[in-house]
Design a protein around this motif. Sequence first.
Motif, PDB file in Angstrom:
ATOM      1  N   HIS A  67     -10.257 -10.801  13.286  1.00  0.00           N
ATOM      2  CA  HIS A  67     -10.062  -9.475  13.874  1.00  0.00           C
ATOM      3  C   HIS A  67     -10.973  -9.336  15.084  1.00  0.00           C
ATOM      4  O   HIS A  67     -12.092  -9.853  15.098  1.00  0.00           O
ATOM      5  N   HIS A  68     -10.489  -8.625  16.079  1.00  0.00           N
ATOM      6  CA  HIS A  68     -11.202  -8.477  17.346  1.00  0.00           C
ATOM      7  C   HIS A  68     -12.670  -8.086  17.149  1.00  0.00           C
ATOM      8  O   HIS A  68     -13.568  -8.752  17.675  1.00  0.00           O
ATOM      9  N   GLU A  69     -12.912  -7.026  16.416  1.00  0.00           N
ATOM     10  CA  GLU A  69     -14.286  -6.533  16.240  1.00  0.00           C
ATOM     11  C   GLU A  69     -15.164  -7.509  15.458  1.00  0.00           C
ATOM     12  O   GLU A  69     -16.354  -7.591  15.698  1.00  0.00           O
ATOM     13  N   GLN A  70     -14.566  -8.245  14.535  1.00  0.00           N
ATOM     14  CA  GLN A  70     -15.344  -9.130  13.664  1.00  0.00           C
ATOM     15  C   GLN A  70     -15.590 -10.511  14.265  1.00  0.00           C
ATOM     16  O   GLN A  70     -16.341 -11.298  13.694  1.00  0.00           O
ATOM     17  N   THR A  71     -14.966 -10.808  15.397  1.00  0.00           N
ATOM     18  CA  THR A  71     -15.126 -12.153  15.980  1.00  0.00           C
ATOM     19  C   THR A  71     -15.812 -12.129  17.343  1.00  0.00           C
ATOM     20  O   THR A  71     -15.803 -13.128  18.053  1.00  0.00           O
ATOM     21  N   ARG A  72     -16.410 -11.011  17.704  1.00  0.00           N
ATOM     22  CA  ARG A  72     -17.088 -10.913  19.012  1.00  0.00           C
ATOM     23  C   ARG A  72     -18.129 -12.008  19.203  1.00  0.00           C
ATOM     24  O   ARG A  72     -18.228 -12.602  20.263  1.00  0.00           O
ATOM     25  N   SER A  73     -18.914 -12.275  18.163  1.00  0.00           N
ATOM     26  CA  SER A  73     -19.979 -13.279  18.308  1.00  0.00           C
ATOM     27  C   SER A  73     -19.389 -14.680  18.480  1.00  0.00           C
ATOM     28  O   SER A  73     -19.928 -15.493  19.235  1.00  0.00           O
ATOM     29  N   GLN A  74     -18.268 -14.975  17.815  1.00  0.00           N
ATOM     30  CA  GLN A  74     -17.623 -16.278  17.967  1.00  0.00           C
ATOM     31  C   GLN A  74     -17.037 -16.439  19.378  1.00  0.00           C
ATOM     32  O   GLN A  74     -17.129 -17.511  19.970  1.00  0.00           O
ATOM     33  N   ILE A  87      -7.863 -12.056  23.011  1.00  0.00           N
ATOM     34  CA  ILE A  87      -6.405 -12.234  23.087  1.00  0.00           C
ATOM     35  C   ILE A  87      -6.013 -13.659  23.458  1.00  0.00           C
ATOM     36  O   ILE A  87      -4.957 -14.155  23.055  1.00  0.00           O
ATOM     37  N   ASP A  88      -6.856 -14.357  24.203  1.00  0.00           N
ATOM     38  CA  ASP A  88      -6.554 -15.733  24.614  1.00  0.00           C
ATOM     39  C   ASP A  88      -6.488 -16.694  23.421  1.00  0.00           C
ATOM     40  O   ASP A  88      -5.876 -17.759  23.526  1.00  0.00           O
ATOM     41  N   PHE A  89      -7.094 -16.308  22.318  1.00  0.00           N
ATOM     42  CA  PHE A  89      -7.128 -17.164  21.134  1.00  0.00           C
ATOM     43  C   PHE A  89      -5.978 -16.877  20.158  1.00  0.00           C
ATOM     44  O   PHE A  89      -5.747 -17.639  19.247  1.00  0.00           O
ATOM     45  N   GLN A  90      -5.315 -15.753  20.369  1.00  0.00           N
ATOM     46  CA  GLN A  90      -4.305 -15.325  19.404  1.00  0.00           C
ATOM     47  C   GLN A  90      -3.028 -16.157  19.520  1.00  0.00           C
ATOM     48  O   GLN A  90      -2.491 -16.331  20.598  1.00  0.00           O
ATOM     49  N   GLY A  91      -2.580 -16.668  18.390  1.00  0.00           N
ATOM     50  CA  GLY A  91      -1.343 -17.426  18.340  1.00  0.00           C
ATOM     51  C   GLY A  91      -1.471 -18.899  18.674  1.00  0.00           C
ATOM     52  O   GLY A  91      -0.463 -19.588  18.819  1.00  0.00           O
ATOM     53  N   ILE A  92      -2.677 -19.407  18.792  1.00  0.00           N
ATOM     54  CA  ILE A  92      -2.857 -20.837  19.073  1.00  0.00           C
ATOM     55  C   ILE A  92      -2.170 -21.655  17.996  1.00  0.00           C
ATOM     56  O   ILE A  92      -1.396 -22.571  18.291  1.00  0.00           O
TER      57      ILE A  92
END
Length: 162
Positions: free
Chosen positions: A35-42, A57-62
């Motif tokens: 989830h967007h908020e939970q992956t900020r550090s990654q 968004i660039d990582f979504q659907g890889i």
Amino acid sequence: MKENMELRPDLMPPVLDEPLVSRLTKYAEEIDCGHHEQTRSQVAAFNREAMTALEFIDFQGIYGGQSHDTWVRKVLATPYERRLTDVTKQELVELARRVMEDVGADHEVEFWLSMLAINIPNERISDLIFWPDEYFGDVNYSQRLSPEQVVEIALGDRDIEL
């Protein structure tokens, strides 16, 4: 199947730092299904280590299109993809052959396809290789093109001389 022609280093995918690829792949997997908020550090860690400015968004659907490992390798190889002023027709044919015969790992084939697209400025080079019927606008087109024909047609469409 022809034997590989030796390609100069500028036309070869870069040798990557495997521990870095592994770390970035793990981040990409977490971000892609997170989830967007939970992956900020990654996202921040990925960008810091890969020297990129990607967004969530660039990582979504890889995962739907390719493995995370292949995607990371593509991201890391992108700075090495460039137009070469002295590329030869023979080198372009070899790139086309490697793509058409699926020589190498997925990230290598993607690198060579990108190098073809950059060095033959024909925005439809992948159509010519993978979907010649669409390229020629003929649903009944069934001829399998050779790498030499692909390069000749692509260059001819743009009137580029090498």
